[in-house]
Design a protein around this motif. Structure first.
Motif, short mmCIF file in Angstrom:
data_model
loop_
_atom_site.label_atom_id
_atom_site.label_comp_id
_atom_site.label_asym_id
_atom_site.label_seq_id
_atom_site.Cartn_x
_atom_site.Cartn_y
_atom_site.Cartn_z
N ALA A 184 8.06 -8.04 7.12
CA ALA A 184 7.43 -6.98 7.92
C ALA A 184 6.82 -7.61 9.16
CB ALA A 184 6.35 -6.29 7.11
N GLY A 185 6.86 -6.88 10.27
CA GLY A 185 6.15 -7.34 11.46
C GLY A 185 6.93 -8.27 12.37
N ALA A 186 8.25 -8.40 12.15
CA ALA A 186 9.03 -9.36 12.95
C ALA A 186 9.17 -8.92 14.40
CB ALA A 186 10.41 -9.55 12.33
N LYS A 187 9.01 -7.61 14.63
CA LYS A 187 9.02 -7.15 16.02
C LYS A 187 8.06 -5.97 16.15
CE LYS A 187 11.86 -6.64 20.02
NZ LYS A 187 13.14 -6.37 20.63
N ILE A 188 6.85 -6.27 16.56
CA ILE A 188 5.84 -5.24 16.77
C ILE A 188 6.02 -4.72 18.19
CG2 ILE A 188 3.35 -4.79 16.88
CD1 ILE A 188 4.35 -5.39 14.03
N ILE A 248 3.38 -1.91 11.24
CA ILE A 248 2.08 -2.59 11.35
C ILE A 248 1.29 -2.41 10.05
CG2 ILE A 248 -0.17 -2.54 12.56
CD1 ILE A 248 1.39 -1.81 15.13
N TYR A 249 1.29 -1.18 9.56
CA TYR A 249 0.54 -0.89 8.32
C TYR A 249 1.14 -1.70 7.15
CZ TYR A 249 -2.08 1.99 4.96
OH TYR A 249 -2.93 2.43 3.98
N SER A 250 2.47 -1.75 7.07
CA SER A 250 3.14 -2.52 6.01
C SER A 250 2.76 -3.99 6.09
CB SER A 250 4.66 -2.46 6.15
OG SER A 250 5.14 -1.19 5.96
N ALA A 251 2.82 -4.53 7.30
CA ALA A 251 2.55 -5.96 7.45
C ALA A 251 1.09 -6.28 7.09
CB ALA A 251 2.87 -6.40 8.88
N CYS A 252 0.19 -5.35 7.36
CA CYS A 252 -1.23 -5.60 7.09
C CYS A 252 -1.59 -5.38 5.63
CB CYS A 252 -2.12 -4.70 7.95
SG CYS A 252 -2.08 -5.15 9.68
N THR A 253 -0.88 -4.48 4.96
CA THR A 253 -1.28 -4.14 3.59
C THR A 253 -0.33 -4.70 2.53
OG1 THR A 253 0.01 -2.10 3.69
CG2 THR A 253 -2.33 -1.95 4.32
N GLY A 254 0.84 -5.16 2.95
CA GLY A 254 1.82 -5.67 1.98
C GLY A 254 2.62 -4.53 1.33
N LYS A 255 2.39 -3.28 1.76
CA LYS A 255 3.15 -2.16 1.19
C LYS A 255 4.51 -2.05 1.88
CE LYS A 255 -1.04 0.35 0.09
NZ LYS A 255 -2.00 1.35 0.55
N LYS A 273 -3.00 7.35 11.86
CA LYS A 273 -3.39 6.39 12.91
C LYS A 273 -4.72 5.73 12.57
CE LYS A 273 -1.16 8.42 16.97
NZ LYS A 273 -1.43 9.13 18.22
N MET A 274 -5.62 6.51 12.03
CA MET A 274 -6.94 6.00 11.63
C MET A 274 -6.77 4.92 10.54
SD MET A 274 -9.93 6.71 12.56
CE MET A 274 -11.47 6.04 12.05
N ALA A 275 -5.89 5.23 9.58
CA ALA A 275 -5.67 4.28 8.47
C ALA A 275 -5.05 2.98 8.99
CB ALA A 275 -4.77 4.92 7.41
N VAL A 276 -4.13 3.10 9.95
CA VAL A 276 -3.50 1.89 10.50
C VAL A 276 -4.56 1.06 11.22
CG1 VAL A 276 -1.71 0.97 12.03
CG2 VAL A 276 -1.29 3.10 10.81
N GLY A 277 -5.39 1.74 12.01
CA GLY A 277 -6.46 1.04 12.73
C GLY A 277 -7.38 0.30 11.77
N GLU A 278 -7.75 0.97 10.69
CA GLU A 278 -8.67 0.33 9.73
C GLU A 278 -8.01 -0.85 9.03
OE1 GLU A 278 -9.95 3.68 7.40
OE2 GLU A 278 -11.45 4.25 8.91
#
Ligand code: TYM
Length: 334
Positions: A184-188, A248-255, A273-278
């Motif tokens: 995850a996150g290879a191209k943000i 982004i959310y996947s890369a940060c949470t591992g989901k 969007k709020m959840a991604v920011g947090e």
């Protein structure tokens, strides 16, 4: 191999403010791989001057980047964290490899084309031969693996071609490296234009999350992120903005993206969007705190710089001497 371990090399430029793309595409994977490999992580300041820099600013940023590597979780006792400019073998091998690289190959590099378009007043030879220096970085340490974001794959390909060409002429001199791209996150992508990658050099500061952005700024930038009017949180090509936020959310949470879709099924973009920011704040806040603590400790950072430059030079010079001998340079008289 060093002490029975495979070797990993990677680097980052100390130019501009590092973004979440740099972290999720590269730095985060460096940390997760660091136990498995013998690792070399360079602050590639030689590469930085392919674009005009303010000297004081460059020095400051290089030190901040080196400190950030440690703050992100790379232990400098185990990982060799150093400035590229402190190991002269990089420039020396780069010259030699220049003589084994074709103009046609370099002409095909998309990063060169992009940067040349952006800096039309300064299309210097260093910008053109940039990938050769990158090949030298990697090949000097006989790296088996190079963790990078997707935008660097073309440079990895040319590195492999140069290594194979050289080996074809002189025998097995270089290890041919493999890229490592994270799941995850290879191209943000940019938060303002999801067709472009998130980049340190973007003039629109709302397009990128910088690693040192404070929580309020991070949340605000995500709230303003460009999405679409479909209203569904689904991972698909047609919704590049939402797709990027899911990445982004996947890369940060591992989901996985599927898990993220399930979590937010029926919910609105505002909530997502709020959840991604947090999730991003949860990842960046501890890193920022460690960065500020470490930055106070001047002696410690200085000792890392000194010791690791020596360690890097030792391994780099071993390869350089072998290469010099192969191409026919005379032995030094001692
Ligand atoms: P640089 O400094 O542009 O970027 C550092 C790393 O961050 C990754 N990256 C991204 N990943 C995902 N999404 C994004 N939006 C994003 N933006 C950047 C890059 O892929 C890279 O892994 N030429 C290299 C530095 C370099 C190097 C090397 C790397 C010099 N020598 C040898 C590996 C091995 C560069 O400019 O990266």
């Amino acid at each position: 191999m060093i002490d029975g371990k495979k070797v990993l090399f990677s680097g980052m430029q100390s130019t501009g403010n590092l973004t979440l793309g740099n972290y999720l595409g590269a730095l985060k994977n460096w940390v997760s791989l660091s136990d498995e490999y013998e690792c070399f992580y360079s602050v590639v300041d030689l590469h930085s001057i392919t674009v005009r820099q303010d000297p004081a600013e460059l020095r400051k940023r290089a030190r901040a980047l080196l400190t950030l590597y440690i703050a992100a979780g790379l232990d400098p006792e185990k990982n060799c964290i150093y400035y590229q400019s402190h190991v002269s073998a990089h420039a020396e091998l780069s010259w030699i490899l220049n003589c084994f690289t074709y103009m046609g190959e370099l002409n095909r590099m998309t990063q060169f084309k992009d940067k040349a378009a952006k800096h039309a007043d300064n299309i210097n030879a260093g910008l053109f031969t940039y990938p050769v220096l990158m090949a030298a970085d990697i090949l000097l340490y006989q790296a088996d693996v190079v963790p990078v974001g997707k935008d660097q794959l073309q440079h990895l390909e040319i590195t492999r071609d140069i290594a194979q060409r050289f080996n074809g002429i002189y025998g097995d001199v270089f290890t041919v490296p493999e890229p490592y791209i994270g799941k995850a996150g290879a191209k943000i992508m940019s938060l303002q234009d999801p067709s472009k990658k998130m980049s340190k050099s973007d003039e629109n500061t709302n397009a990128s999350i910088y690693l040192m952005d404070d929580p309020d700024t991070i949340i605000r930038k995500f709230k303003r992120a460009v999405t679409d009017s479909e209203g569904q949180i689904v991972y698909r090509e047609e919704q590049p903005g939402i797709r990027n936020l899911i990445d982004i959310y996947s890369a940060c949470t591992g989901k996985t993206p599927e898990q993220v879709e399930a979590e937010f099924a029926g919910k609105g973009y505002g909530e997502f969007k709020m959840a991604v920011g947090e999730a991003v704040v949860d990842v960046l806040k501890p890193l920022q705190d460690r960065f500020h603590d470490l930055s106070q400790n001047k002696d410690y950072i200085d000792s890392v710089i000194k010791n690791n430059a020596e360690k890097a030079s030792y391994y780099a010079n071993k390869t350089l001497r072998k290469v010099q001998k192969k191409v026919g340079f005379p032995e030094k008289v001692r």
